[in-house]
Design a protein around this motif. Structure first.
Motif, PDB file in Angstrom:
ATOM      1  N   GLU A   1       0.820  -1.213   0.000  1.00 61.23           N
ATOM      2  CA  GLU A   1       0.000   0.000   0.000  1.00 61.23           C
ATOM      3  C   GLU A   1       0.856   1.267   0.000  1.00 61.23           C
ATOM      4  O   GLU A   1       1.866   1.369   0.690  1.00 61.23           O
ATOM      5  CB  GLU A   1      -0.924   0.031   1.226  1.00 61.23           C
ATOM      6  N   THR A   2       0.403   2.226  -0.802  1.00 61.77           N
ATOM      7  CA  THR A   2       0.984   3.559  -0.795  1.00 61.77           C
ATOM      8  C   THR A   2      -0.064   4.518  -1.338  1.00 61.77           C
ATOM      9  O   THR A   2      -1.107   4.085  -1.842  1.00 61.77           O
ATOM     10  CB  THR A   2       2.271   3.619  -1.645  1.00 61.77           C
ATOM     11  N   THR A   3       0.197   5.798  -1.244  1.00 61.07           N
ATOM     12  CA  THR A   3      -0.769   6.755  -1.793  1.00 61.07           C
ATOM     13  C   THR A   3      -0.562   6.907  -3.286  1.00 61.07           C
ATOM     14  O   THR A   3       0.537   6.706  -3.820  1.00 61.07           O
ATOM     15  CB  THR A   3      -0.634   8.139  -1.136  1.00 61.07           C
ATOM     16  N   GLU A   4      -1.628   7.304  -3.970  1.00 60.61           N
ATOM     17  CA  GLU A   4      -1.550   7.532  -5.405  1.00 60.61           C
ATOM     18  C   GLU A   4      -0.517   8.610  -5.727  1.00 60.61           C
ATOM     19  O   GLU A   4       0.269   8.470  -6.672  1.00 60.61           O
ATOM     20  CB  GLU A   4      -2.924   7.948  -5.938  1.00 60.61           C
ATOM     21  N   GLY A   5      -0.527   9.677  -4.954  1.00 59.73           N
ATOM     22  CA  GLY A   5       0.423  10.763  -5.200  1.00 59.73           C
ATOM     23  C   GLY A   5       1.858  10.291  -5.088  1.00 59.73           C
ATOM     24  O   GLY A   5       2.726  10.666  -5.894  1.00 59.73           O
ATOM     25  N   ASN A   6       2.137   9.482  -4.082  1.00 64.54           N
ATOM     26  CA  ASN A   6       3.474   8.932  -3.879  1.00 64.54           C
ATOM     27  C   ASN A   6       3.878   8.052  -5.055  1.00 64.54           C
ATOM     28  O   ASN A   6       4.996   8.146  -5.586  1.00 64.54           O
ATOM     29  CB  ASN A   6       3.473   8.119  -2.585  1.00 64.54           C
ATOM     30  N   LEU A   7       2.967   7.182  -5.460  1.00 66.34           N
ATOM     31  CA  LEU A   7       3.238   6.266  -6.562  1.00 66.34           C
ATOM     32  C   LEU A   7       3.478   7.034  -7.868  1.00 66.34           C
ATOM     33  O   LEU A   7       4.412   6.745  -8.616  1.00 66.34           O
ATOM     34  CB  LEU A   7       2.068   5.288  -6.703  1.00 66.34           C
ATOM     35  N   GLN A   8       2.642   8.040  -8.133  1.00 65.62           N
ATOM     36  CA  GLN A   8       2.780   8.803  -9.376  1.00 65.62           C
ATOM     37  C   GLN A   8       4.101   9.564  -9.415  1.00 65.62           C
ATOM     38  O   GLN A   8       4.737   9.679 -10.475  1.00 65.62           O
ATOM     39  CB  GLN A   8       1.606   9.780  -9.530  1.00 65.62           C
ATOM     40  N   ALA A   9       4.534  10.072  -8.260  1.00 63.54           N
ATOM     41  CA  ALA A   9       5.820  10.775  -8.217  1.00 63.54           C
ATOM     42  C   ALA A   9       6.961   9.828  -8.555  1.00 63.54           C
ATOM     43  O   ALA A   9       7.897  10.177  -9.303  1.00 63.54           O
ATOM     44  CB  ALA A   9       6.023  11.395  -6.836  1.00 63.54           C
ATOM     45  N   ALA A  10       6.875   8.599  -8.017  1.00 66.85           N
ATOM     46  CA  ALA A  10       7.919   7.615  -8.306  1.00 66.85           C
ATOM     47  C   ALA A  10       7.900   7.215  -9.780  1.00 66.85           C
ATOM     48  O   ALA A  10       8.950   7.126 -10.436  1.00 66.85           O
ATOM     49  CB  ALA A  10       7.733   6.392  -7.419  1.00 66.85           C
ATOM     50  N   VAL A  11       6.730   6.978 -10.322  1.00 70.61           N
ATOM     51  CA  VAL A  11       6.607   6.550 -11.718  1.00 70.61           C
ATOM     52  C   VAL A  11       7.085   7.645 -12.674  1.00 70.61           C
ATOM     53  O   VAL A  11       7.687   7.365 -13.719  1.00 70.61           O
ATOM     54  CB  VAL A  11       5.159   6.123 -12.026  1.00 70.61           C
ATOM     55  N   SER A  12       6.858   8.889 -12.312  1.00 69.56           N
ATOM     56  CA  SER A  12       7.346   9.990 -13.137  1.00 69.56           C
ATOM     57  C   SER A  12       8.863   9.941 -13.260  1.00 69.56           C
ATOM     58  O   SER A  12       9.424  10.150 -14.355  1.00 69.56           O
ATOM     59  CB  SER A  12       6.914  11.324 -12.531  1.00 69.56           C
ATOM     60  N   ARG A  13       9.543   9.616 -12.182  1.00 70.83           N
ATOM     61  CA  ARG A  13      11.008   9.493 -12.217  1.00 70.83           C
ATOM     62  C   ARG A  13      11.426   8.246 -12.994  1.00 70.83           C
ATOM     63  O   ARG A  13      12.381   8.278 -13.770  1.00 70.83           O
ATOM     64  CB  ARG A  13      11.571   9.441 -10.801  1.00 70.83           C
ATOM     65  N   ILE A  14      10.689   7.150 -12.796  1.00 64.74           N
ATOM     66  CA  ILE A  14      11.031   5.907 -13.503  1.00 64.74           C
ATOM     67  C   ILE A  14      10.881   6.099 -15.017  1.00 64.74           C
ATOM     68  O   ILE A  14      11.725   5.665 -15.806  1.00 64.74           O
ATOM     69  CB  ILE A  14      10.137   4.756 -13.011  1.00 64.74           C
ATOM     70  N   THR A  15       9.819   6.771 -15.436  1.00 62.10           N
ATOM     71  CA  THR A  15       9.581   7.016 -16.858  1.00 62.10           C
ATOM     72  C   THR A  15      10.725   7.815 -17.476  1.00 62.10           C
ATOM     73  O   THR A  15      11.028   7.662 -18.666  1.00 62.10           O
ATOM     74  CB  THR A  15       8.241   7.759 -17.054  1.00 62.10           C
ATOM     75  N   GLY A  16      11.359   8.642 -16.675  1.00 64.23           N
ATOM     76  CA  GLY A  16      12.459   9.463 -17.167  1.00 64.23           C
ATOM     77  C   GLY A  16      13.781   8.743 -17.323  1.00 64.23           C
ATOM     78  O   GLY A  16      14.742   9.302 -17.872  1.00 64.23           O
ATOM     79  N   LEU A  17      13.860   7.501 -16.863  1.00 59.76           N
ATOM     80  CA  LEU A  17      15.098   6.741 -17.018  1.00 59.76           C
ATOM     81  C   LEU A  17      15.352   6.426 -18.495  1.00 59.76           C
ATOM     82  O   LEU A  17      14.430   6.060 -19.230  1.00 59.76           O
ATOM     83  CB  LEU A  17      15.026   5.434 -16.221  1.00 59.76           C
ATOM     84  N   ASP A  18      16.612   6.520 -18.927  1.00 59.93           N
ATOM     85  CA  ASP A  18      16.949   6.238 -20.325  1.00 59.93           C
ATOM     86  C   ASP A  18      16.600   4.810 -20.720  1.00 59.93           C
ATOM     87  O   ASP A  18      16.288   4.528 -21.884  1.00 59.93           O
ATOM     88  CB  ASP A  18      18.448   6.481 -20.558  1.00 59.93           C
ATOM     89  N   ALA A  19      16.648   3.910 -19.749  1.00 59.65           N
ATOM     90  CA  ALA A  19      16.423   2.493 -20.055  1.00 59.65           C
ATOM     91  C   ALA A  19      14.954   2.147 -20.245  1.00 59.65           C
ATOM     92  O   ALA A  19      14.624   1.070 -20.762  1.00 59.65           O
ATOM     93  CB  ALA A  19      17.009   1.623 -18.944  1.00 59.65           C
ATOM     94  N   VAL A  20      14.020   3.034 -19.845  1.00 60.72           N
ATOM     95  CA  VAL A  20      12.584   2.751 -19.949  1.00 60.72           C
ATOM     96  C   VAL A  20      12.094   3.153 -21.342  1.00 60.72           C
ATOM     97  O   VAL A  20      12.225   4.304 -21.755  1.00 60.72           O
ATOM     98  CB  VAL A  20      11.791   3.498 -18.848  1.00 60.72           C
ATOM     99  N   GLU A  21      11.552   2.187 -22.066  1.00 62.02           N
ATOM    100  CA  GLU A  21      11.251   2.361 -23.486  1.00 62.02           C
ATOM    101  C   GLU A  21       9.839   2.857 -23.766  1.00 62.02           C
ATOM    102  O   GLU A  21       9.594   3.462 -24.792  1.00 62.02           O
ATOM    103  CB  GLU A  21      11.457   1.024 -24.222  1.00 62.02           C
ATOM    104  N   GLU A  22       8.855   2.556 -22.913  1.00 62.60           N
ATOM    105  CA  GLU A  22       7.458   2.910 -23.173  1.00 62.60           C
ATOM    106  C   GLU A  22       6.859   3.546 -21.929  1.00 62.60           C
ATOM    107  O   GLU A  22       7.461   3.553 -20.851  1.00 62.60           O
ATOM    108  CB  GLU A  22       6.649   1.653 -23.547  1.00 62.60           C
TER     109      GLU A  22
END
Length: 440
Positions: free
Chosen positions: A407-428
């Motif tokens: 469990e985590t908050t939506e805001g927390n999860l979205q902040a993390a995913v925003s950083r993950i999406t910015g990784l060069d290795a993430v394709e989609e």
């Protein structure tokens, strides 16, 4: 014998079903009510066609305005659909002292807060059981059967088109686009399926259920809404491997600290335990789970659309109003389950504050250190993992990674995913799905 005279707007699939019941079941209705219900008039834009029903005793008109103002009509059934001209016809009918029954969820979700006070001020009733769940009496359950309960949650599979598509994708391993075409060919999905597959139809219905459950105003525009168009057969298979099935759910929950302070409303594809009751609802069927503080979990299941189930619910509303006609309407429960003066403006919880467990799917380059970088970002945001699965490498040299979080908050999860999406290795784009384990 007292008689209630009905005027019908729209002789499409549902309209013909309503007309058929009112004509063919007259004796049964009279025996149940001790009163008569008679279809006296009907309006449709196209009258020179075979309706498949003997309407010789019904006055037919191409002008709906004539029906809603007619002196020989006591109750108007609106089956036109959409916002306008349906709203105008319903307002005119109420202003002319006529009760209204409708199957139009969009109308109630968008304009209900205008229509209910008008009806109450004139001592009239609005019936709309068919607007949510077709033939499933889920709103009658909220309004009457569960009236002594403080409602703790509402979970609903409220769109048969989406449920049909997800079921076919799971059973056949088929792609979304192919199953959507099949659903359109079978008549389950419209040529433009946006309202269904992007969750808007479910959001209409959820906003009505939530307001009825919690005594709040209808706030369709504040329902957080996602559809199913990004779901792949691989996501369905991955969820199943972990013990879950994906369903498009409408979810409503109250949040209180002494008294009701916020209402949580969200529509999105949801992972539910594969052994839960709601996970067993397949094809075009609908189901609604309502939980109360005294009754605990209750479930309502059945056909959510179609001529016969929807027409059945429409006529049940007509019969309810007839039971109190002409001067006993006050004995009926208020349309939204609470007296109009007690319904309140209750804030909608921001989606960022919602607490869930999450399914995360991302496609990454097959290179060292990627998983470490992703999990490090999640750790920075205090998100712990329940499971992590690395799938086989694709021909494009990318690797699917599937994670389940605690469990985590939506805001927390979205902040993390925003950083993950910015990784060069993430394709989609990263796909995020929410998990609900509290369903029965």
């Amino acid at each position: 014998m007292t008689e209630l005279r009905v005027g019908l707007l729209g002789l499409g699939t549902i309209g013909i079903g309503v007309a058929r019941i009112l004509i063919e079941q007259q004796d049964l209705i009279s025996r149940r009510l001790g009163k008569q219900v008679r279809l006296v008039a009907a309006a449709d834009r196209v009258l020179d066609r075979d309706f498949g029903l003997d309407l010789s005793g019904v006055r037919l008109s191409s002008d709906a305005s004539e029906i809603v103002t007619a002196d020989d009509v006591d109750l108007v059934v609106e089956l036109i659909g959409g916002y306008e001209p349906a709203r105008t016809f319903v307002v005119t009918a109420l202003e002319h002292g006529k009760h209204v029954v409708t199957a139009n969820k969009a109308l109630i979700a968008k304009h209900g807060e205008e229509l209910f006070p008008l009806a109450a001020a004139k001592g009239l009733q609005i019936g709309f059981e068919a607007a949510v769940g077709g033939g499933i009496p889920c709103m009658k359950a909220l309004r009457e059967g569960l009236a002594a309960n403080a409602i703790e949650s509402v979970y609903g599979i409220l769109n048969g088109t989406c449920n049909f598509i997800l079921t076919k994708m799971e059973n056949e391993g088929a792609d979304y686009a192919d199953v959507l075409k099949e659903a359109q060919a079978l008549g389950y999905a419209e040529a433009d399926p946006t309202f269904d597959v992007e969750g808007i139809d479910t959001a209409h219905k959820l906003s009505i259920l939530a307001a009825m459950a919690f005594g709040s105003k209808i706030k369709f525009d504040e329902v957080y809404t996602e559809g199913i168009s990004k779901i792949t057969a691989a996501d369905i298979a991955s969820a199943h491997e972990m013990g879950y099935r994906i369903k498009l759910l409408g979810i409503a929950k109250p949040h209180a600290n002494g008294e009701l302070q916020q209402v949580e409303m969200r529509v999105h594809p949801t992972l539910v335990p594969v052994d839960s009751q709601i996970a067993q609802v397949s094809d075009s069927y609908n189901a609604v789970q309502i939980s109360g503080d005294f009754v605990e979990h209750t479930m309502y299941f059945g056909r959510g659309a179609g001529e016969r189930p929807t027409a059945s619910a429409v006529v049940a509303d007509i019969m309810d109003i007839t039971s109190g006609f002409p001067d006993g309407i006050a004995h009926l429960a208020p349309p939204m389950g609470f007296v109009e003066s007690s319904r309140r403006e209750i804030p909608t919880m921001p989606i960022e504050d919602a607490v869930c467990e999450y399914y995360i799917r991302l496609m990454v380059k097959d290179q060292p250190g990627v998983i470490a970088a992703v999990t490090s970002i999640l750790a920075d945001h205090r998100i712990s993992l329940e499971a992590l699965i690395q799938k086989e490498r694709h021909a494009s040299n990318t690797v699917p990674i599937v994670m389940m979080t605690h469990e985590t908050t939506e805001g927390n999860l979205q902040a993390a995913v925003s950083r993950i999406t910015g990784l060069d290795a993430v394709e989609e784009d990263v796909l995020i799905l929410r998990k609900e384990s509290a369903v029965a």
